[in-house]
Design a protein around this motif. Sequence first.
Motif, PDB file in Angstrom:
ATOM      1  N   ALA A 150     -10.166 -21.707  -5.869  1.00  0.00           N
ATOM      2  CA  ALA A 150      -9.792 -20.463  -5.194  1.00  0.00           C
ATOM      3  C   ALA A 150      -8.415 -20.031  -5.693  1.00  0.00           C
ATOM      4  O   ALA A 150      -7.417 -20.715  -5.466  1.00  0.00           O
ATOM      5  N   THR A 151      -8.378 -18.906  -6.378  1.00  0.00           N
ATOM      6  CA  THR A 151      -7.118 -18.424  -6.950  1.00  0.00           C
ATOM      7  C   THR A 151      -6.529 -17.238  -6.197  1.00  0.00           C
ATOM      8  O   THR A 151      -5.369 -16.905  -6.379  1.00  0.00           O
ATOM      9  N   GLY A 152      -7.370 -16.598  -5.357  1.00  0.00           N
ATOM     10  CA  GLY A 152      -6.887 -15.435  -4.619  1.00  0.00           C
ATOM     11  C   GLY A 152      -7.676 -15.215  -3.355  1.00  0.00           C
ATOM     12  O   GLY A 152      -8.755 -15.784  -3.155  1.00  0.00           O
ATOM     13  N   VAL A 153      -7.136 -14.375  -2.467  1.00  0.00           N
ATOM     14  CA  VAL A 153      -7.800 -14.034  -1.213  1.00  0.00           C
ATOM     15  C   VAL A 153      -7.575 -12.554  -0.950  1.00  0.00           C
ATOM     16  O   VAL A 153      -6.486 -12.030  -1.209  1.00  0.00           O
ATOM     17  N   PHE A 154      -8.607 -11.881  -0.473  1.00  0.00           N
ATOM     18  CA  PHE A 154      -8.447 -10.455  -0.201  1.00  0.00           C
ATOM     19  C   PHE A 154      -9.380  -9.991   0.906  1.00  0.00           C
ATOM     20  O   PHE A 154     -10.317 -10.684   1.296  1.00  0.00           O
ATOM     21  N   SER A 155      -9.084  -8.807   1.421  1.00  0.00           N
ATOM     22  CA  SER A 155      -9.902  -8.177   2.440  1.00  0.00           C
ATOM     23  C   SER A 155      -9.895  -6.671   2.195  1.00  0.00           C
ATOM     24  O   SER A 155      -9.322  -6.200   1.205  1.00  0.00           O
ATOM     25  N   HIS A 156     -10.531  -5.931   3.114  1.00  0.00           N
ATOM     26  CA  HIS A 156     -10.663  -4.489   2.885  1.00  0.00           C
ATOM     27  C   HIS A 156     -10.520  -3.727   4.195  1.00  0.00           C
ATOM     28  O   HIS A 156     -11.140  -4.081   5.203  1.00  0.00           O
ATOM     29  N   PHE A 157      -9.676  -2.671   4.174  1.00  0.00           N
ATOM     30  CA  PHE A 157      -9.526  -1.805   5.342  1.00  0.00           C
ATOM     31  C   PHE A 157     -10.771  -0.942   5.505  1.00  0.00           C
ATOM     32  O   PHE A 157     -11.326  -0.434   4.539  1.00  0.00           O
ATOM     33  N   SER A 158     -11.156  -0.728   6.754  1.00  0.00           N
ATOM     34  CA  SER A 158     -12.301   0.140   7.014  1.00  0.00           C
ATOM     35  C   SER A 158     -11.886   1.571   7.341  1.00  0.00           C
ATOM     36  O   SER A 158     -12.658   2.506   7.140  1.00  0.00           O
ATOM     37  N   SER A 159     -10.660   1.756   7.847  1.00  0.00           N
ATOM     38  CA  SER A 159     -10.289   3.070   8.389  1.00  0.00           C
ATOM     39  C   SER A 159      -8.820   3.406   8.138  1.00  0.00           C
ATOM     40  O   SER A 159      -8.161   3.989   8.988  1.00  0.00           O
ATOM     41  N   SER A 160      -8.325   3.068   6.956  1.00  0.00           N
ATOM     42  CA  SER A 160      -6.894   3.275   6.700  1.00  0.00           C
ATOM     43  C   SER A 160      -6.509   4.744   6.637  1.00  0.00           C
ATOM     44  O   SER A 160      -5.337   5.091   6.752  1.00  0.00           O
ATOM     45  N   ASP A 161      -7.505   5.617   6.474  1.00  0.00           N
ATOM     46  CA  ASP A 161      -7.230   7.057   6.433  1.00  0.00           C
ATOM     47  C   ASP A 161      -7.375   7.722   7.796  1.00  0.00           C
ATOM     48  O   ASP A 161      -7.040   8.904   7.949  1.00  0.00           O
ATOM     49  N   SER A 162      -7.851   6.947   8.809  1.00  0.00           N
ATOM     50  CA  SER A 162      -8.176   7.620  10.068  1.00  0.00           C
ATOM     51  C   SER A 162      -7.796   6.866  11.337  1.00  0.00           C
ATOM     52  O   SER A 162      -7.715   7.472  12.405  1.00  0.00           O
ATOM     53  N   ASP A 163      -7.586   5.560  11.261  1.00  0.00           N
ATOM     54  CA  ASP A 163      -7.326   4.778  12.475  1.00  0.00           C
ATOM     55  C   ASP A 163      -6.175   3.816  12.219  1.00  0.00           C
ATOM     56  O   ASP A 163      -6.370   2.686  11.746  1.00  0.00           O
ATOM     57  N   GLU A 164      -4.977   4.258  12.542  1.00  0.00           N
ATOM     58  CA  GLU A 164      -3.782   3.470  12.247  1.00  0.00           C
ATOM     59  C   GLU A 164      -3.739   2.170  13.039  1.00  0.00           C
ATOM     60  O   GLU A 164      -3.381   1.114  12.506  1.00  0.00           O
ATOM     61  N   ASP A 165      -4.124   2.207  14.301  1.00  0.00           N
ATOM     62  CA  ASP A 165      -4.070   1.011  15.141  1.00  0.00           C
ATOM     63  C   ASP A 165      -5.018  -0.067  14.620  1.00  0.00           C
ATOM     64  O   ASP A 165      -4.657  -1.251  14.550  1.00  0.00           O
ATOM     65  N   TYR A 166      -6.230   0.340  14.264  1.00  0.00           N
ATOM     66  CA  TYR A 166      -7.206  -0.638  13.775  1.00  0.00           C
ATOM     67  C   TYR A 166      -6.775  -1.199  12.424  1.00  0.00           C
ATOM     68  O   TYR A 166      -6.959  -2.383  12.140  1.00  0.00           O
ATOM     69  N   THR A 167      -6.177  -0.344  11.588  1.00  0.00           N
ATOM     70  CA  THR A 167      -5.697  -0.791  10.291  1.00  0.00           C
ATOM     71  C   THR A 167      -4.583  -1.815  10.446  1.00  0.00           C
ATOM     72  O   THR A 167      -4.549  -2.828   9.747  1.00  0.00           O
ATOM     73  N   LYS A 168      -3.688  -1.566  11.383  1.00  0.00           N
ATOM     74  CA  LYS A 168      -2.616  -2.532  11.645  1.00  0.00           C
ATOM     75  C   LYS A 168      -3.186  -3.848  12.146  1.00  0.00           C
ATOM     76  O   LYS A 168      -2.679  -4.927  11.802  1.00  0.00           O
TER      77      LYS A 168
END
Length: 359
Positions: A150-168
């Motif tokens: 395992a050389t890296g770890v990542f994830s993905h935002f679902s609503s970074s353009d529309s839901d600031e609280d959920y993105t945080k």
Amino acid sequence: MRCWAEINIDNLYENIKELEKIILKEKIMAVIKANAYGHGITEICKALIKIGIKNFAVATVEEALKIRQINSEVTILILGPIENEYMSKILDRNIYFMITDFEEIEYIEKKGINVDVFLKIDTGMGRVGFQEDEIPELIEKLKNCKYVNATGVFSHFSSSDSDEDYTKLQEKRFKEISENIMKEIKSVKYRHILNSFGSLKYHDSEYDFVRTGIILYGGVTEEETLPYKFKPVMSLYAKISHIKKLHKDSFISYGNTYMAKKGDTVATVSIGYADGVRRDLSNKGYVYYKGHRCNIIGRVCMDQLMMLIPEELAESAKKGDVVEFFGKNINIVEVADLCNTISYEILCGISSRVPRVYK
């Protein structure tokens, strides 16, 4: 050409310069999946490499191999799940792929495939990746792996353009999970979660890569990205193939959904839904022609559509004239809104039979 998509490489470069106001160039991971969002993966990749972009993200093995044919040194990460049988086939190509579940780890260990991978964490997208309560088991399995590195770890935002609280909330989860993994698994050196809109809002975060997609191609509005300004890279054009002044009231196109009036000037344009002009634009879309926004009338056909010529242009309109569907004068987000979709889908939907012209 009856229709074409103009790809403005200078605007692509301007968008990179704008991104460099936010993040370091070496952190930019250009997302060029889906034929570079319809812009042409080969040409866009070559153009970006020319100005020093060294990290690329794609969705499929085939896309990754295409980039590797172009350049043998750039970093390539496959963001989509890949079938097990492809894992060993890309080992010698230095292409990274992601691990999303325990079954994939078991397969690699069983087959003895010595490979560097990225771990995908589901922090709230709900698509693929290890869930939060699976992380302790994941860490223990990785400690005992002989072949999974395992050389890296990542994830993905679902609503970074529309839901600031959920993105945080997603970023908080990712920060905690990734720090825990990196503390226990020393081979993990890289982590990233920021996408296009995430990069605009959370660029102060300490991540190794920022995955830039739609803003790279300028498929946004100025209001969405203030104070930064991204220019449209693709513009879509077509030619008028026929013009007529109606001698009487007449229905236009399939289904008799629009009744044009006697004396109206109607132009037929050589582009349709087989080219990527959505049928949703029937009777509500518009094009830019000689300084005017002209209404699309009747249903969009497979290869053609009709537009209403304003009275002030009726005498000057002629066959061969060019109309713009989106680009400099009509923002693609406007078109997407009319179709109740997003700019990504409009760009990716421009079909392969539409020539791409690079300038």
